[in-house]
Write a protein that holds these residues in place. Sequence first.
Motif, PDB file in Angstrom:
ATOM      1  N   LEU A 109     -27.492  -9.019  20.193  1.00 18.06           N
ATOM      2  CA  LEU A 109     -26.415  -8.756  19.242  1.00 18.06           C
ATOM      3  C   LEU A 109     -25.581  -7.562  19.662  1.00 18.06           C
ATOM      4  O   LEU A 109     -24.350  -7.562  19.520  1.00 18.06           O
ATOM      5  CB  LEU A 109     -26.987  -8.538  17.838  1.00 18.06           C
ATOM      6  N   ILE A 110     -26.246  -6.510  20.192  1.00 16.60           N
ATOM      7  CA  ILE A 110     -25.514  -5.323  20.648  1.00 16.60           C
ATOM      8  C   ILE A 110     -24.607  -5.682  21.815  1.00 16.60           C
ATOM      9  O   ILE A 110     -23.441  -5.265  21.868  1.00 16.60           O
ATOM     10  CB  ILE A 110     -26.509  -4.208  21.034  1.00 16.60           C
ATOM     11  N   MET A 137     -17.326  -8.213  22.580  1.00 16.31           N
ATOM     12  CA  MET A 137     -16.249  -8.554  21.658  1.00 16.31           C
ATOM     13  C   MET A 137     -15.324  -7.365  21.434  1.00 16.31           C
ATOM     14  O   MET A 137     -14.092  -7.518  21.387  1.00 16.31           O
ATOM     15  CB  MET A 137     -16.829  -9.029  20.315  1.00 16.31           C
ATOM     16  N   PHE A 138     -15.893  -6.145  21.321  1.00 15.17           N
ATOM     17  CA  PHE A 138     -15.077  -4.961  21.113  1.00 15.17           C
ATOM     18  C   PHE A 138     -14.200  -4.689  22.323  1.00 15.17           C
ATOM     19  O   PHE A 138     -13.012  -4.408  22.195  1.00 15.17           O
ATOM     20  CB  PHE A 138     -15.990  -3.755  20.809  1.00 15.17           C
ATOM     21  N   LEU A 139     -14.807  -4.740  23.514  1.00 17.15           N
ATOM     22  CA  LEU A 139     -14.041  -4.479  24.737  1.00 17.15           C
ATOM     23  C   LEU A 139     -12.936  -5.517  24.940  1.00 17.15           C
ATOM     24  O   LEU A 139     -11.820  -5.186  25.362  1.00 17.15           O
ATOM     25  CB  LEU A 139     -14.991  -4.475  25.942  1.00 17.15           C
ATOM     26  N   ARG A 174     -10.146  -4.811  22.247  1.00 18.37           N
ATOM     27  CA  ARG A 174      -9.374  -3.586  22.464  1.00 18.37           C
ATOM     28  C   ARG A 174      -8.750  -3.523  23.852  1.00 18.37           C
ATOM     29  O   ARG A 174      -7.604  -3.110  24.006  1.00 18.37           O
ATOM     30  CB  ARG A 174     -10.302  -2.367  22.265  1.00 18.37           C
ATOM     31  N   LEU A 175      -9.509  -3.879  24.869  1.00 19.65           N
ATOM     32  CA  LEU A 175      -9.046  -3.704  26.254  1.00 19.65           C
ATOM     33  C   LEU A 175      -8.702  -5.016  26.957  1.00 19.65           C
ATOM     34  O   LEU A 175      -8.240  -4.997  28.105  1.00 19.65           O
ATOM     35  CB  LEU A 175     -10.143  -2.968  27.061  1.00 19.65           C
ATOM     36  N   ASN A 176      -8.973  -6.147  26.282  1.00 19.63           N
ATOM     37  CA  ASN A 176      -8.674  -7.466  26.853  1.00 19.63           C
ATOM     38  C   ASN A 176      -9.348  -7.656  28.207  1.00 19.63           C
ATOM     39  O   ASN A 176      -8.771  -8.214  29.158  1.00 19.63           O
ATOM     40  CB  ASN A 176      -7.157  -7.646  27.016  1.00 19.63           C
ATOM     41  N   THR A 177     -10.587  -7.202  28.307  1.00 16.27           N
ATOM     42  CA  THR A 177     -11.291  -7.256  29.588  1.00 16.27           C
ATOM     43  C   THR A 177     -11.780  -8.654  29.952  1.00 16.27           C
ATOM     44  O   THR A 177     -12.037  -8.934  31.123  1.00 16.27           O
ATOM     45  CB  THR A 177     -12.512  -6.313  29.539  1.00 16.27           C
ATOM     46  N   MET A 178     -11.908  -9.550  28.970  1.00 18.57           N
ATOM     47  CA  MET A 178     -12.443 -10.887  29.250  1.00 18.57           C
ATOM     48  C   MET A 178     -11.348 -11.909  29.568  1.00 18.57           C
ATOM     49  O   MET A 178     -11.655 -13.078  29.808  1.00 18.57           O
ATOM     50  CB  MET A 178     -13.251 -11.376  28.041  1.00 18.57           C
TER      51      MET A 178
END
Length: 290
Positions: free
Chosen positions: A19-20, A26-28, A31-35
């Motif tokens: 989960l972490i 999901m946060f990255l 916010r940063l569109n890393t995926m």
Amino acid sequence: MKSLFDRGPSLLTRLVLALICAATVMFLDHRLNTMQPVRSFLSTLVAPVQYLAVLPEEVLDRLVYLSTTRTTLREENKALKQELQELQMAVQRLNFLENENDRLRQLLDSEVRETSRRMAAEVVAVATDPFSHQVVINKGSANGVYEGQPVLDNRGIVGQILSVGRGTARVLLISDQSHAISLRAERNDIRVLARGTGDLQRLELLFIPHSSELEVGDKLMSSGLGGVFPEGYPVAEIIEFDRDERLQYARVVAQPFAQLDRIRTVLLLWPSSATEQPVYDEKEGADNVD
């Protein structure tokens, strides 16, 4: 003896770690569109698979569309051929009746009337105004069409030319509320006046006395009065006769012979009294002149 599955972190610990990790990713990504590069790569990778998956459905839809279109075209072509044959039969019938009428007039030593010139035309448009019964045909002033010219189909009188353009003309149907036509009963020659009602299947006979000898089933023909429609063409059949004495005149309704709601091909007439001359196409030739 301990099982191998009991080694390592507990299931709860694994769930918390998963989960972490999911929350971090999901946060990255948010916010940063890393995926985004990963998604683009996966989309490119699975695109051929998606295309192959929908290909059978697209091919099937295309085949169904082509089949339906061809079937519709075949049915329309068949209907047009049948309507053309009916018109040709109607012309032949008219020729026979005219020849027979000529012989009878000669026997009675009566003046022989000149025959009408004819031309076939196709309906290319229908008036969009629901309160006006008009159609547009593919013949115009270039073909000798004139305002007020009578128009028929293979069953009877359709209407008359309302306005003329170079290559098209507008026909006012006998069912239009502004149209009236003088008729006579085939059975007893009683003359009547029929007016359109705004209903393609109904004409109203005006000023019919309650004592009239007209009956349901009487066939009404053009009387020749008024100088628009030649005499003797079928128009309508009486379907209702209300002799209510409370009304000033009897209420009489007739149904047109012409199929006004489905006409595709019509016949233009040039009576002998017409000053205009028909101009035939080369393929029509002089066969249209009787």
